[in-house]
Design an enzyme around this catalytic site. Structure first.
Site, PDB file in Angstrom:
ATOM      1  N   GLU A 138       0.818  -1.221   0.000  1.00  0.00           N
ATOM      2  CA  GLU A 138       0.000   0.000   0.000  1.00  0.00           C
ATOM      3  C   GLU A 138       0.855   1.277   0.000  1.00  0.00           C
ATOM      4  OE1 GLU A 138      -4.133  -1.390   2.131  1.00  0.00           O
ATOM      5  OE2 GLU A 138      -2.388  -1.222   3.422  1.00  0.00           O
TER       6      GLU A 138
ATOM      7  N   ASP B 274     -11.978  -6.010  -3.121  1.00  0.00           N
ATOM      8  CA  ASP B 274     -12.925  -7.132  -3.005  1.00  0.00           C
ATOM      9  C   ASP B 274     -14.257  -6.558  -2.534  1.00  0.00           C
ATOM     10  OD1 ASP B 274     -10.995  -7.170  -0.355  1.00  0.00           O
ATOM     11  OD2 ASP B 274     -13.092  -7.382   0.153  1.00  0.00           O
TER      12      ASP B 274
HETATM   13  N1  ADE Z   1      -9.151  -4.702   3.217  1.00  0.00           N
HETATM   14  C1  ADE Z   1      -9.400  -5.086   1.960  1.00  0.00           C
HETATM   15  N2  ADE Z   1     -10.476  -5.884   1.914  1.00  0.00           N
HETATM   16  C2  ADE Z   1     -10.924  -6.012   3.177  1.00  0.00           C
HETATM   17  C3  ADE Z   1     -11.990  -6.706   3.757  1.00  0.00           C
HETATM   18  N3  ADE Z   1     -12.821  -7.435   3.028  1.00  0.00           N
HETATM   19  N4  ADE Z   1     -12.150  -6.625   5.107  1.00  0.00           N
HETATM   20  C4  ADE Z   1     -11.294  -5.872   5.845  1.00  0.00           C
HETATM   21  N5  ADE Z   1     -10.276  -5.197   5.334  1.00  0.00           N
HETATM   22  C5  ADE Z   1     -10.087  -5.250   4.011  1.00  0.00           C
END
Ligand code: ADE
Length: 239
Positions: free
Chosen positions: A16, A207
């Protein structure tokens, strides 16, 4: 020559902050509490960048250390997140952050996520949504729109949990108006609120915090990390 107050930038994972460190003309680095603080210029702007590790406590330790050591004029948390009705690769700029897993509802009537901030007079101040700086958020959103053709402004929901459950993430959308779910933003925003420092949280979606997240996150975390870092690199001179 006296140095200016830097912009402090925090990411949880190496990927990141990698692009920002690559773009930094580093002047010095130091290690405190096992965290490496890189000081230098990015896009000509004085910055300090660190990787905090995942979760609220890691983020709070990092943010407060930056405040104490560098007196930043602005603190930015960037990286990836699970999107709520935001497609993978989409950008989210927080208007505010909530710590959805803070829960004292068994003993007091405040909504889940309400943090009690201890005040000097012995009272507590209740905060559910930790605000993000509107001016900085506007600039990040404008640049996201200009460079990538789209952006979502909304609430970022933070908790010490990788969210991979569609019912939970829908609920966070309904209860708090969450558009992104992650593990650090709300903690950084709390530290900023307690120190009266402007805060920004910028996330690129890796996601959808649902059953597919366990596959999508490892697939898209890198490209989305780069997207948020590149956007910040471009926006920095405007902040
Ligand atoms: N960072 C990226 N995706 C995530 C998720 N699904 N839950 C928590 N932190 C995240």
């Amino acid at each position: 020559m006296e140095r200016k107050q830097p912009v402090a930038i925090i990411g949880a994972m190496e990927m990141e902050i990698e692009a920002l460190l690559g773009a930094m003309e580093e002047e010095e680095s130091r290690v405190v509490a096992g965290l490496v603080f890189h000081r230098g210029k990015i896009s000509g702007v004085d910055c300090v960048v660190a990787r905090c590790g995942a979760g609220k406590v890691n983020a709070a330790v990092c943010a407060q250390t930056m405040v104490c050591l560098y007196d930043p004029r602005l603190l930015i948390n960037l990286g990836v997140a699970g999107g709520v009705d935001v497609e993978i690769g989409g950008l989210v700029v927080a208007q505010s952050c909530v710590q959805y897993d803070f829960d004292t509802t068994a003993v007091d009537p405040t909504p889940r996520g309400t943090i009690l901030l201890a005040q000097p007079d012995g009272t507590d101040k209740e905060v559910l949504y930790f605000p993000c700086d509107e001016r900085v958020g506007d600039i990040l959103a404008q640049e996201a729109q200009r460079i990538y053709g789209g952006v979502v402004r909304g609430v970022v929901a933070t908790g010490d949990r990788f969210m991979a459950d569609k019912d939970w993430s829908r609920r966070l959308g309904e209860e708090y108006g969450a558009r992104a779910i992650e593990m650090e933003g709300g903690s950084v925003a709390q530290v900023c609120c307690m120190n009266q420092i402007p805060c920004a949280v910028l996330r690129a979606i890796s996601d959808n915090a649902n059953g597919d997240a366990t596959v999508d996150f490892p697939t898209f975390a890198r490209s989305s990390s780069e997207k948020s870092a590149k956007l910040l690199e471009q926006a920095l001179p405007l902040l």
